[in-house]
Write an enzyme that holds these catalytic residues in place. Structure first.
Site, PDB file in Angstrom:
ATOM      1  N   THR A   5      -4.135  -2.430  -1.027  1.00  0.00           N
ATOM      2  CA  THR A   5      -4.735  -1.768   0.128  1.00  0.00           C
ATOM      3  C   THR A   5      -6.192  -2.151   0.226  1.00  0.00           C
ATOM      4  OG1 THR A   5      -5.435   0.352   1.053  1.00  0.00           O
ATOM      5  CG2 THR A   5      -4.958   0.303  -1.298  1.00  0.00           C
ATOM      6  N   ILE A   6      -6.522  -2.800   1.316  1.00  0.00           N
ATOM      7  CA  ILE A   6      -7.893  -3.229   1.528  1.00  0.00           C
ATOM      8  C   ILE A   6      -8.835  -2.033   1.640  1.00  0.00           C
ATOM      9  CG2 ILE A   6      -7.864  -3.298   4.054  1.00  0.00           C
ATOM     10  CD1 ILE A   6      -9.205  -6.071   3.850  1.00  0.00           C
ATOM     11  N   ASP A   7      -8.269  -0.870   2.008  1.00  0.00           N
ATOM     12  CA  ASP A   7      -9.088   0.332   2.207  1.00  0.00           C
ATOM     13  C   ASP A   7      -9.446   1.037   0.907  1.00  0.00           C
ATOM     14  OD1 ASP A   7      -8.912  -0.147   4.883  1.00  0.00           O
ATOM     15  OD2 ASP A   7      -7.417   1.404   5.302  1.00  0.00           O
TER      16      ASP A   7
ATOM     17  N   GLY B  71       0.795  -1.212   0.000  1.00  0.00           N
ATOM     18  CA  GLY B  71       0.000   0.000   0.000  1.00  0.00           C
ATOM     19  C   GLY B  71       0.829   1.265   0.000  1.00  0.00           C
TER      20      GLY B  71
ATOM     21  N   TYR C  71      -9.728  -8.702  11.263  1.00  0.00           N
ATOM     22  CA  TYR C  71      -8.628  -9.601  10.937  1.00  0.00           C
ATOM     23  C   TYR C  71      -9.104 -10.840  10.191  1.00  0.00           C
ATOM     24  CZ  TYR C  71      -5.643  -6.590  13.667  1.00  0.00           C
ATOM     25  OH  TYR C  71      -4.948  -5.502  14.110  1.00  0.00           O
TER      26      TYR C  71
END
Length: 441
Positions: free
Chosen positions: A207-209, A178, A361
């Site tokens: 990036t998971i966001d 990220g 998580y």
């Protein structure tokens, strides 16, 4: 921003004829090799086009990703390294597998190594030995979440990293990560350039966001809000199972609330969404607590989705800590809401039952779903095409239905955030029915 800010660097003249054959047709009607001046506009609105025409400006655009007819690196003597850094995210193993397969089968690059545990894998004192990567060794890894190479956070000595790259005779480094990882990749490129080395540095955004600038979607994001969809539906069952039942689901989103917003849009049961980009108050006639109480009085249940970075203004900034990557470690807004709701409603004698769920998580360590898996493969293929052609200090992205290349500095110049005056947030408000503002009145 200027047109020059979006020019991707190249190591030198590409003179090795590629053995790829994108199309057997020669009439120009089918997909073929990409030219360096093939680009996609950033802003595709008619009004912006007219403005550029009137002012004689060159529209800002991205280089389109794809295979090149001539390569900078000769595949027969090219050596590649792959490193994964930062937090876990669905799809990392898919990217590793796709990079290896693309290099090995399409470009016939046989020397591929994986760097263990992020950038610290380059540093001698950690004693992390690199591993050979082959199609056989990565054959099943896409079935699993996490990263087979391991990961870590934190800055490492750039000089030592480049020393290790040079010692290993690496020609191309793929950095999967990220914002912090990409900043590190740019610093590695700068040191490589200072030493006049012919090493390409390629970034694949993880990036998971979904918060990397000028990239409309990052891998893992769709899997994240898809898994969140199930969890939110189960939380809704908890809420409606009790009189004045409240369920709070906290999702990832340190600075940007894309997961929370998209998950809420995918489940038309969410009543309140709180994200980092919005300001809200706890008290007051239109504050969060009163909005929640009115919801319970009307429907006797409420489902709240909150991004981890929301409401950080309620905490003492002097007590905030940072993680190894320099990111602020957010206080737990979910527990804060639970405590405030409990305190408020117990003081009023208002009956309620509250459940708090934090699946963060579980979500980030899951394997990629089908669409994300496909997306990971295409990102990896296009990153390999660009790196073999000598592109460097770039990140592969996606914009307006095209895979793109953009310089790392512009991609990390700021984080992508939800515009609370824009269409996405308007869609959330329409779906949830929550007030446009939860500020004191």
């Amino acid at each position: 921003m200027t047109h020059d800010d979006f020019k991707v660097k190249v190591l030198g003249r590409a003179e090795v004829k590629s053995k790829l054959t994108p199309s057997s047709l020669s009439d120009g009607t089918a997909f073929g090799f990409i030219e360096n001046d093939d680009r996609v506009l950033i802003n595709t609105t008619l009004s912006n086009y007219k403005q550029d025409v009137e002012t004689s400006k060159t529209p800002i655009s991205f280089e389109i990703a794809g295979p090149h007819e001539y390569l900078y690196f000769n595949p027969s003597n090219t050596k590649v390294a792959i490193v994964t850094c930062g937090g876990l995210c669905p799809g990392v193993n898919n990217v590793i597998q796709s990079v290896v397969n693309q290099l090995y089968y399409r470009y016939k690059v046989k020397q591929i190594v994986g760097i263990r545990y992020g950038y610290e894998g380059f540093i001698a004192k950690y004693n992390h030995q690199e591993v050979e990567l082959t199609p056989q060794s990565v054959d099943k890894i896409h079935f699993f979440g996490g990263t087979v190479l391991g990961t870590s956070r934190g800055d490492q000595d750039i000089v030592q990293i480049v020393d290790r790259l040079s010692k290993l005779n690496i020609n191309i480094l793929f950095c999967i990560g990220g914002d912090g990882t990409l900043r590190g990749a740019h610093a590695i490129h700068q040191e490589i350039h200072r030493r006049n080395l012919n090493i390409s540095v390629a970034g694949i955004p993880k990036t998971i966001d979904n918060d990397i600038n000028f990239i409309d979607k990052s891998f893992g994001f769709e899997t994240a809000f898809t898994i969140a969809n199930d969890i939110i539906r189960y939380a809704h069952n908890e809420a409606i199972g009790a009189y004045n039942g409240i369920a709070i689901v906290k999702l990832m989103g340190r600075n940007s609330g894309f997961i929370a917003a998209h998950a809420a849009l995918s489940v038309h049961e969410v009543n309140l969404v709180l994200i980092p980009e919005m300001a809200f108050d706890m008290d007051g006639s239109n504050g969060f607590l009163n909005v929640l109480q009115r919801r319970l009085e009307n429907r006797h249940h409420a489902l709240i989705v909150v991004a981890e970075g929301a409401g950080q203004h309620f905490f003492d900034s002097a007590t905030l800590e940072k993680d190894a990557s320099g990111n602020i470690k957010n206080k737990d807004i979910g527990l804060f809401l639970k405590e405030k709701i409990t305190e408020e409603f117990e003081a009023k004698g208002f009956p309620f039952v509250l459940k708090y769920i934090d699946p963060s998580y579980i979500i980030r360590s899951a394997p990629a779903n089908a669409n994300d898996s496909k997306f990971c493969g295409l990102l990896a293929q296009n990153a390999v095409h660009a790196a073999m052609a000598g592109k460097t200090d770039f990140v592969v992205g996606h914009w307006n239905s095209n895979f793109t290349l953009l310089p790392i500095p512009i991609s990390v110049s700021k984080r992508k955030e939800i515009d609370v005056e824009g269409e996405l947030w308007w869609n959330v408000i329409e779906t949830t029915g929550q007030p446009a503002s939860m500020k004191k009145q």
